[in-house]
Motif scaffolding. Structure first.
Motif, PDB file in Angstrom:
ATOM      1  N   ARG A 201       0.937  -1.161   0.028  1.00  0.00           N
ATOM      2  CA  ARG A 201      -0.022   0.065  -0.007  1.00  0.00           C
ATOM      3  C   ARG A 201       0.914   1.333  -0.011  1.00  0.00           C
ATOM      4  N   SER A 202       0.573   2.461  -0.895  1.00  0.00           N
ATOM      5  CA  SER A 202       1.046   3.421  -0.469  1.00  0.00           C
ATOM      6  C   SER A 202       0.680   4.086   0.998  1.00  0.00           C
ATOM      7  N   SER A 203       1.154   5.421   1.068  1.00  0.00           N
ATOM      8  CA  SER A 203       0.999   5.955   2.310  1.00  0.00           C
ATOM      9  C   SER A 203      -0.415   6.243   2.677  1.00  0.00           C
ATOM     10  N   ALA A 204      -1.299   6.846   1.559  1.00  0.00           N
ATOM     11  CA  ALA A 204      -2.719   6.966   1.684  1.00  0.00           C
ATOM     12  C   ALA A 204      -3.270   5.673   1.490  1.00  0.00           C
ATOM     13  N   GLN A 205      -4.355   5.282   2.556  1.00  0.00           N
ATOM     14  CA  GLN A 205      -5.043   3.948   2.461  1.00  0.00           C
ATOM     15  C   GLN A 205      -5.834   3.834   1.081  1.00  0.00           C
TER      16      GLN A 205
ATOM     17  N   GLY B 186      -3.352   3.353  -1.617  1.00  0.00           N
ATOM     18  CA  GLY B 186      -2.800   1.887  -1.464  1.00  0.00           C
ATOM     19  C   GLY B 186      -3.713   0.894  -2.066  1.00  0.00           C
TER      20      GLY B 186
ATOM     21  N   ASP C  66      -7.634  10.769   2.029  1.00  0.00           N
ATOM     22  CA  ASP C  66      -7.404  10.278   3.402  1.00  0.00           C
ATOM     23  C   ASP C  66      -8.629   9.863   4.003  1.00  0.00           C
TER      24      ASP C  66
ATOM     25  N   GLU D 245      -8.220   6.960   6.698  1.00  0.00           N
ATOM     26  CA  GLU D 245      -7.444   7.716   8.045  1.00  0.00           C
ATOM     27  C   GLU D 245      -7.417   9.078   8.299  1.00  0.00           C
TER      28      GLU D 245
ATOM     29  N   PRO E 170      -4.276  -0.587   9.278  1.00  0.00           N
ATOM     30  CA  PRO E 170      -3.712  -0.690   7.598  1.00  0.00           C
ATOM     31  C   PRO E 170      -4.668  -1.974   7.295  1.00  0.00           C
TER      32      PRO E 170
END
Length: 468
Positions: A17-21, A24, A243, A246, A262
């Motif tokens: 996954r990338s940093s943003a859910q 990702g 985002d 999250e 995550p």
């Protein structure tokens, strides 16, 4: 942005996954290749589709099904199961979702406490009529849709949250958005937007079990119709919150009041659709195992057996806590009985059978007598095993002093043969034997079907030609 892990290997790996859910998950959805996961998920998707269709056909004449059709205006481009009148794709998705949910016999994923198929399949059937998509792509879209909804649901829900919000209403739209985005061939940006819009469409309060009200039947309909719109907006260039999962007012904070957990799709190469089971009878998920255990005891009772004086029902804490499951009446509506563990067990013992007939007469004297004799208890072993297993134990005490007890570690799902049989009976009653055989053959051959739109068109009877 971290690239999706699409390395080919014998054992598929989870997609990073990338940093943003949302981004990702979008990477994982766009990169999904069903061929990496073998034939089992495809076979499961086909059976889930037949199971959805069997329930939809059997629900055609139910009250809430008629209401759903009546509320959706005549349109074009979308077919409704068992109805010759076309609607728009979004409205058809609404009606088909309500039909698929009408028996309370939809497929179930215990880890997310959700029924994903009743949102995913109506959306995919509606979208299939809007373009040229192969049956193979439709099946793959369903697998990635189940995966998304199931994994997010596992992370989001516990028994406390499920007492307030309907799990299917919250995560069903997310799975349907993932499925639709994949079917339509969205890129990562459009897929992430579809997920963000789907999170904004998440909804469904769990007040309905307390009175047996009808909202439950319409929850997947609201989700399915909204997701068709969300996908149209994403295709038109709408921008969704990166985002949305999250963020401080995102999905996890708003509903679960906790930081986002995550979520990884296909961890260790495992497809979560394989954890979905198909219900043997039309009743709440949490009543299934207890009713099956009761049926095993009922088969041990001879016609001249002494009356049952006491029934001890032992289940997990999640089963006892889900709204409507620990309910002893009064039973004014069929849905109250289908949610109640006590009613399901009592009816099974009183009538010596499992099935829809147990819920047809809510004033049956022996059933109500046994409901009053039931004691619902929490078993710590079943609680620890949930959601990997849904155990239940039934112990009955007879008037002659005898005691009988049986325990099931987990629910026994409907077999493929049972699913096919009830599909043939339900679809045959609406469309006839020849059309039913054609539909089943088409579903079995979906991987070779060039145009998936052929399926939803077969589900509706031909519109009568006007007489002049």
């Amino acid at each position: 942005m971290v690239a999706a892990d699409v390395r080919s290997s014998a054992a598929p790996q989870a997609v990073r996954r990338s940093s943003a859910q949302a981004a990702g998950l979008a990477e994982a959805i766009v990169a999904f290749d069903a061929a990496r996961y073998g034939t089992e998920p495809i076979a499961k998707a086909r059976i889930c589709l037949l199971d959805f269709l069997s329930a939809a056909f059997e629900s055609v004449d139910l009250e809430w099904s008629r209401q759903a059709r009546a509320a959706m205006p005549v349109g074009a481009g979308g077919h409704v199961v068992g109805d010759a009148v076309e609607r728009s794709p979004g409205d058809a998705a609404f009606a088909n979702a309500v039909l698929g949910h009408g028996l309370v016999r939809e497929d179930m994923h215990a880890g997310s406490i959700s029924h994903h198929g009743v949102v995913i399949w109506p959306v995919l059937l509606a979208l299939a009529e809007t373009g040229s998509f192969s049956g193979q792509r439709l099946l793959a879209a369903a697998i990635v849709g189940y995966e998304t909804g199931c994994r997010v649901g596992r992370a989001l829900f516990d028994s406390t949250l499920a007492r307030l919000f309907r799990p299917t209403g919250l995560v069903g739209p997310l799975g349907a958005a993932a499925a639709g985005a994949y079917l339509l061939g969205f890129d990562e940006r459009k897929t992430a937007t579809a997920l963000a819009l789907a999170a904004n469409c998440a909804g469904g309060l769990n007040q309905w079990p307390h009175s047996g009200a009808s909202e439950m039947y319409f929850h997947p309909g609201f989700g399915a119709r909204n997701i068709v719109t969300a996908l149209q907006l994403a295709a038109a260039g709408a921008f969704g919150s990166p985002d949305i999962f999250e963020g401080e007012a995102g999905l996890f904070a708003a509903f679960a009041r906790k930081p986002a957990v995550p979520v990884t799709l296909f961890p260790n190469g495992e497809a979560d659709i394989l954890a979905v089971y198909n219900k043997p009878v039309g009743a709440c998920n949490f009543a299934q195992t207890a009713c099956q255990a009761a049926y095993r005891l009922a088969q041990q009772l001879t016609p001249d057996a002494a009356p049952i004086e006491r029934v001890a029902i032992r289940v997990s804490d999640a089963a006892r806590r889900y709204p409507g499951c620990d309910f002893t009446g009064p039973f004014e509506r069929g849905l109250q009985a289908k949610m109640s563990i006590q009613y399901g067990v009592a009816a099974t013992l009183a009538q010596r059978r499992l099935g829809e007939a147990n819920y047809q007469r809510l004033d049956e004297p022996e059933t109500l007598r046994l409901v009053a004799a039931c004691a619902l208890e929490v078993d710590p072993d079943f609680t620890r095993a949930f959601p990997a297993a849904q155990g239940a134990e039934i112990e009955i005490s007879l008037a002659d002093g005898r005691q009988l007890k049986t325990s099931l570690r987990d629910v026994v799902p409907a077999t493929e043969a049972e699913i096919r049989q009830r599909f043939r009976e339900a679809a045959g009653a609406v469309l006839g034997e020849a059309r039913t055989e054609e539909i089943e053959a088409l579903v079995d051959g979906l991987e070779e079907l060039a145009e998936a739109a052929a399926l939803p068109r077969l589900l509706a009877p031909e519109r009568p030609t006007p007489k002049h």
